[in-house]
Design a protein around this motif. Structure first.
Motif, mmCIF file in Angstrom:
data_model
loop_
_atom_site.group_PDB
_atom_site.id
_atom_site.type_symbol
_atom_site.label_atom_id
_atom_site.label_comp_id
_atom_site.label_asym_id
_atom_site.label_seq_id
_atom_site.Cartn_x
_atom_site.Cartn_y
_atom_site.Cartn_z
ATOM 1 N N MET A 187 27.305 141.567 42.499
ATOM 2 C CA MET A 187 28.658 141.093 42.188
ATOM 3 C C MET A 187 28.581 140.293 40.904
ATOM 4 O O MET A 187 27.995 139.225 40.877
ATOM 5 C CB MET A 187 29.156 140.167 43.303
ATOM 6 N N PHE A 188 29.189 140.828 39.853
ATOM 7 C CA PHE A 188 29.107 140.164 38.558
ATOM 8 C C PHE A 188 30.470 139.766 38.050
ATOM 9 O O PHE A 188 31.387 140.580 38.020
ATOM 10 C CB PHE A 188 28.487 141.108 37.523
ATOM 11 N N SER A 189 30.603 138.506 37.639
ATOM 12 C CA SER A 189 31.806 138.159 36.862
ATOM 13 C C SER A 189 31.429 138.388 35.405
ATOM 14 O O SER A 189 30.521 137.746 34.887
ATOM 15 C CB SER A 189 32.272 136.734 37.117
ATOM 16 N N PRO A 190 32.083 139.347 34.783
ATOM 17 C CA PRO A 190 31.664 139.763 33.442
ATOM 18 C C PRO A 190 32.114 138.800 32.366
ATOM 19 O O PRO A 190 33.302 138.638 32.130
ATOM 20 C CB PRO A 190 32.339 141.131 33.268
ATOM 21 N N GLU A 191 31.173 138.144 31.750
ATOM 22 C CA GLU A 191 31.506 137.298 30.603
ATOM 23 C C GLU A 191 30.291 137.241 29.685
ATOM 24 O O GLU A 191 29.206 136.883 30.121
ATOM 25 C CB GLU A 191 31.886 135.887 31.045
ATOM 26 N N ASN A 192 30.501 137.618 28.460
ATOM 27 C CA ASN A 192 29.447 137.522 27.459
ATOM 28 C C ASN A 192 29.413 136.076 26.966
ATOM 29 O O ASN A 192 30.356 135.603 26.349
ATOM 30 C CB ASN A 192 29.758 138.495 26.311
ATOM 31 N N GLN A 193 28.317 135.391 27.276
ATOM 32 C CA GLN A 193 28.254 133.944 26.988
ATOM 33 C C GLN A 193 28.363 133.630 25.501
ATOM 34 O O GLN A 193 28.977 132.641 25.123
ATOM 35 C CB GLN A 193 26.951 133.354 27.525
ATOM 36 N N ALA A 194 27.746 134.468 24.681
ATOM 37 C CA ALA A 194 27.774 134.180 23.234
ATOM 38 C C ALA A 194 29.196 134.273 22.696
ATOM 39 O O ALA A 194 29.594 133.508 21.828
ATOM 40 C CB ALA A 194 26.865 135.142 22.482
ATOM 41 N N LEU A 195 29.971 135.213 23.234
ATOM 42 C CA LEU A 195 31.345 135.374 22.757
ATOM 43 C C LEU A 195 32.288 134.344 23.375
ATOM 44 O O LEU A 195 33.251 133.922 22.753
ATOM 45 C CB LEU A 195 31.847 136.793 23.052
ATOM 46 N N ALA A 196 31.999 133.944 24.609
ATOM 47 C CA ALA A 196 32.853 132.940 25.250
ATOM 48 C C ALA A 196 32.580 131.563 24.654
ATOM 49 O O ALA A 196 33.475 130.734 24.516
ATOM 50 C CB ALA A 196 32.614 132.921 26.756
ATOM 51 N N ALA A 197 31.324 131.337 24.263
ATOM 52 C CA ALA A 197 30.889 130.082 23.623
ATOM 53 C C ALA A 197 31.466 128.855 24.329
ATOM 54 O O ALA A 197 31.325 128.723 25.529
ATOM 55 C CB ALA A 197 31.232 130.098 22.141
ATOM 56 N N ASP A 198 32.116 127.967 23.583
ATOM 57 C CA ASP A 198 32.629 126.724 24.165
ATOM 58 C C ASP A 198 34.072 126.848 24.614
ATOM 59 O O ASP A 198 34.723 125.845 24.898
ATOM 60 C CB ASP A 198 32.545 125.590 23.127
ATOM 61 N N GLY A 199 34.586 128.068 24.674
ATOM 62 C CA GLY A 199 36.003 128.257 24.981
ATOM 63 C C GLY A 199 36.362 127.882 26.404
ATOM 64 O O GLY A 199 35.506 127.796 27.276
#
Lengths: 431, 339
Positions: A187-199
């Motif tokens: 079960m994955f919540s899809p979020e690319n950490q580099a693109l989400a950054a500090d948002g």
């Protein structure tokens, strides 16, 4: 299952009302007999049996108990935000009879010891079925594999990344290949950490106007695409948790067509609210993934209606008041939502955006299928059900909310859908 | 479906439309903005007297709550409050309470106990003044002195005052804002004010990495090429470029930025001959603006600083007036209730 306050497991008959049946249709309730924790009979047989207690469900809907694929019980480790006793009672108040417990506890549920702790807490203090989800990497740090086989043996129904993003595709690929070895759903919540950054807000009109740091849509869609390709390659059973973008729904449908084993869910608040909810810096609506645009909301709703999205989840995240008492960027994400899911859903039914059977399917049939479990109220299955009055109302307030978290999406105003009775294994979990 | 009233006006205006907090220019109409400018005009004269004081805030306590350091903004707020005869307390929270782990809510509770009448707030997080306005006792006016990337409404209003002094009007004006719009609370407030006051065109000139998503929705056009962007301008506003911007891969180098987006005499010559040059300060000479331009005849940068005091006096006295009117209204209401 134990921990309910009254023991009425002997027998019970439910008459009247409308039943959400095994075909996913709302039909007149032919009568339900509950005995020894199971549905003992359906139909005229049920009516005739001599029973200890009878419930008149006239005007109400009788549904299989709701199944939540994403719920934070905050135990072990975050007692100031909630615990198994408070949050499973809140779940029962919301009509949920089974909740998947997120691995984001403290310590993280990455070992059989923590899983046992959660199961023991659920057995002694919980009032609904608690299915732990294990962490897919150690400490959810995204670097080392967790003991997945051990987690499965201890009772984890799946492994996942909680709400943490994934920053390394090579590790992700190995996680999937390893989970596939043990036939574990990931079960994955899809979020690319580099693109989400500090948002912390949707990168769109409202964030631009208010000067909030945005999480672009591509932070999700790039991760969805990567996960779909890796699932296709490794053959793992993939479940995408808490989608927020319309484009993700398109990619999901496309992947299904190509025969990839993938299911998905969406949080109820994503179907109701948009980025506009942040317009007054309302920190309750600081959620992750963020509330996105109206067109995303429409696409997610269509995904539920068309069955591309299998399940609606609460993504319940109870907090103590201090976690939300700060300028929006400094607050913690998440809503205390599990008690409001049905009411918000009935709001969508009232506005014509969702049909009642679609709503109930996404709360029962869909998530059960993801977990490979039975769901219909039929003879011989566990008596996990809820009875609610769709025309009744309640007002979320500190005195009516059971959860330790009071940051509900609607507060102090009248909501449709009054929960009358929740049975878990034939026992009363909410009345 | 929206969760709440998206307009901030229920927070910053009284029932009859007077200012009681000054948090953002969003939702404030042209009439109120013009009122602020006119009031400021009347205070400019006070600054020219030998005794620069009026008794409007006598006996009131104004607390400058600066969670982020600032020299100019804080000193102009301090001067403005003193010229209105208020008692002023300066607190650099940066270096005191919050570094000891006290939460913002707890800091506020302590300050409220000191019976203050007005908080002037600067904070690095967008929305902090809204949060404070919502959580402190009614009766304390909150003035936003800059929050995160969100708003810097007094800076934008002093810029409007400067433009009006030099141009006499807003209708028909073409105004460009050049540089780091992404991180700029000043630009957001300026775009809003210029639109409300009737400017013909607001242009933002910057590379794609320094523009927020859907920036056009704020009410501006986008131009990547500065030479094209300077055409027909009546006003050019340069923004400060922080040195950190090279690190996040937003820009390759200061040199390239200056070459493409720095304002020099050559580029300024492309605008209308009477085009004025503005900058919210502090200036980075040789990064976003050439000294010959900053100190040149078209520059009104020092004018802006003088106007800053008058605008802050206007906003402070108006917000305090709104709070007083509201207090009286409530008193009348409760007396009427008793009778």
């Amino acid at each position: 299952m134990s921990g309910s306050q009254q023991d009425n497991s002997t027998s019970l008959v439910i008459t009247g009302g409308t039943l959400f049946d095994a075909h996913g249709q709302l039909t007149d309730n032919p009568g339900l007999l509950v005995r020894d924790g199971k549905i003992a009979a359906v139909g005229s047989e049920a009516q005739q049996a001599g029973v200890a207690r009878s419930v008149d469900a006239s005007g109400c809907v009788i549904s299989p108990g709701f199944v939540d694929l994403c719920c934070n019980l905050r135990e072990p480790g975050n007692g100031q935000k909630g615990n198994i006793a408070s949050e499973t009672r809140a779940a029962a108040h919301g009509g949920f009879t089974t909740v998947c417990a997120s691995p984001e506890t403290s310590p993280v549920n990455d070992s059989s010891a923590v899983t046992h702790l959660i199961r023991e807490g659920a057995a002694t203090r919980g009032v609904v079925n608690v299915l732990p989800v294990g962490a897919i990497t150690r400490g959810l740090e995204g670097d080392l594999l967790s003991d997945m086989a051990g987690l499965k043996n201890a009772g984890c129904v799946a492994v996942g990344n909680g709400s943490r993003g994934v920053r390394n595709a090579r590790i992700l690929r190995r996680c999937m290949a390893y989970a596939q070895t043990f036939d574990l759903t990931v079960m994955f919540s899809p979020e690319n950490q580099a693109l989400a950054a500090d948002g912390y807000a949707h990168d769109g009109q409202v964030a631009t106007r208010l000067g909030l740091l945005g999480i672009p849509e591509v932070a999700e869609t790039a991760a969805v695409m990567e996960m779909l390709l890796l699932a296709e390659e490794t053959g793992v059973r993939l479940h995408l948790s808490q989608l927020s973008c319309g484009r993700s729904v398109e990619m999901l449908a496309e992947a299904r067509k190509r025969g990839i084993q993938v299911t998905a869910d969406v949080a109820m608040h994503q179907l109701v609210y948009t980025e506009d909810a942040l317009a007054g810096f309302d920190s309750r609506f600081h959620v992750r993934p963020p509330l996105r645009s109206e067109s995303d909301r429409q696409a997610l709703l269509a995904g539920v209606r068309e069955g591309v999205i299998d399940a609606i989840v609460s993504q319940h995240q109870p907090h103590d008041s201090a976690a939300k008492q700060a300028p929006l960027p400094a607050t913690e994400p998440g809503l205390s939502s599990i008690e409001s899911v049905l009411s918000l859903g009935l709001g969508l039914v009232a506005s014509g955006e969702l049909e009642m059977p679609d709503l109930l399917s996404a709360l029962t049939l869909g998530p059960s299928r993801v977990l490979g479990r039975e769901w219909a109220l039929a003879e011989g299955v566990a008596a996990d059900l809820c009875i609610f009055d769709p025309k009744g109302h309640w007002v979320p307030s500190p005195s009516t909310l059971v959860s330790a978290g009071h940051h509900a999406p609607r507060f102090g105003c009248e909501l449709p859908g009054l929960m009358k009775l929740t049975l878990v294994g034939g026992r009363t979990a909410w009345q | 479906m929206t969760a709440n009233d998206p307009s901030p006006n229920h927070l910053q205006l009284t029932r009859d439309g007077q200012l009681r907090h000054f948090l953002t220019l969003d939702g404030l109409g042209r009439e109120l903005l013009t009122d602020i400018l006119d009031t400021a005009d009347s205070f400019i004269e006070v600054g020219e007297r030998s005794i620069k004081k009026v008794p409007l805030l006598r006996g009131r306590t104004v607390v400058n709550l600066f969670f982020e350091s600032s020299t100019r903004t804080r000193s102009t707020f301090e001067l403005a409050a003193k010229r209105l005869s208020a008692d002023v307390l300066n607190l650099d929270i940066n270096t005191s309470a919050t570094s000891k782990g006290e939460s913002l809510s707890d800091t506020l509770l302590n300050l409220e106990a000191m019976a203050s009448d007005m908080f002037v707030v600067r904070h690095s997080q967008s929305g902090a003044p809204h949060f404070i306005a919502e959580s402190v006792t009614p009766g304390v006016a909150i003035i936003n002195a800059g929050d995160g990337r969100h708003a810097h409404p007094t800076q934008a209003m002093l810029d409007m005052l400067t433009i009006r002094q030099h141009k006499g009007r807003f209708e028909g004006l073409k105004v460009a804002i050049v540089g780091d719009v992404l991180h700029s609370r000043v630009a957001r407030s300026q775009i809003r004010a210029l639109n409300e006051l009737g400017a013909e065109e607001v242009r933002v000139i910057a590379p794609g990495t320094l523009l927020p998503r859907d920036v056009e929705d704020l009410g501006c056009t986008v131009e990547y090429d500065m030479a094209r962007g300077m055409k027909d301008l009546d006003v050019v506003i340069m923004l400060r470029l922080q040195k950190e911007r090279m690190e996040g891969a937003l820009l390759p180098s200061e040199r390239e930025f200056y070459r493409l987006y720095g304002l020099n005499q050559e580029k300024l010559a492309l605008a209308r001959p009477d085009c004025i040059v503005m900058h919210p300060g502090p200036i980075n000479r040789g990064v976003e603006i050439e000294s010959a331009v900053a100190d040149g005849p078209q520059s009104v940068i020092l004018n802006q600083v003088t106007n800053g005091i008058a605008i802050r006096m206007a906003v402070m006295s108006m917000a305090m007036g709104g709070q007083m009117a509201e207090r009286q209204q409530k008193q009348t209401d409760s007396e009427g209730h008793r009778a």
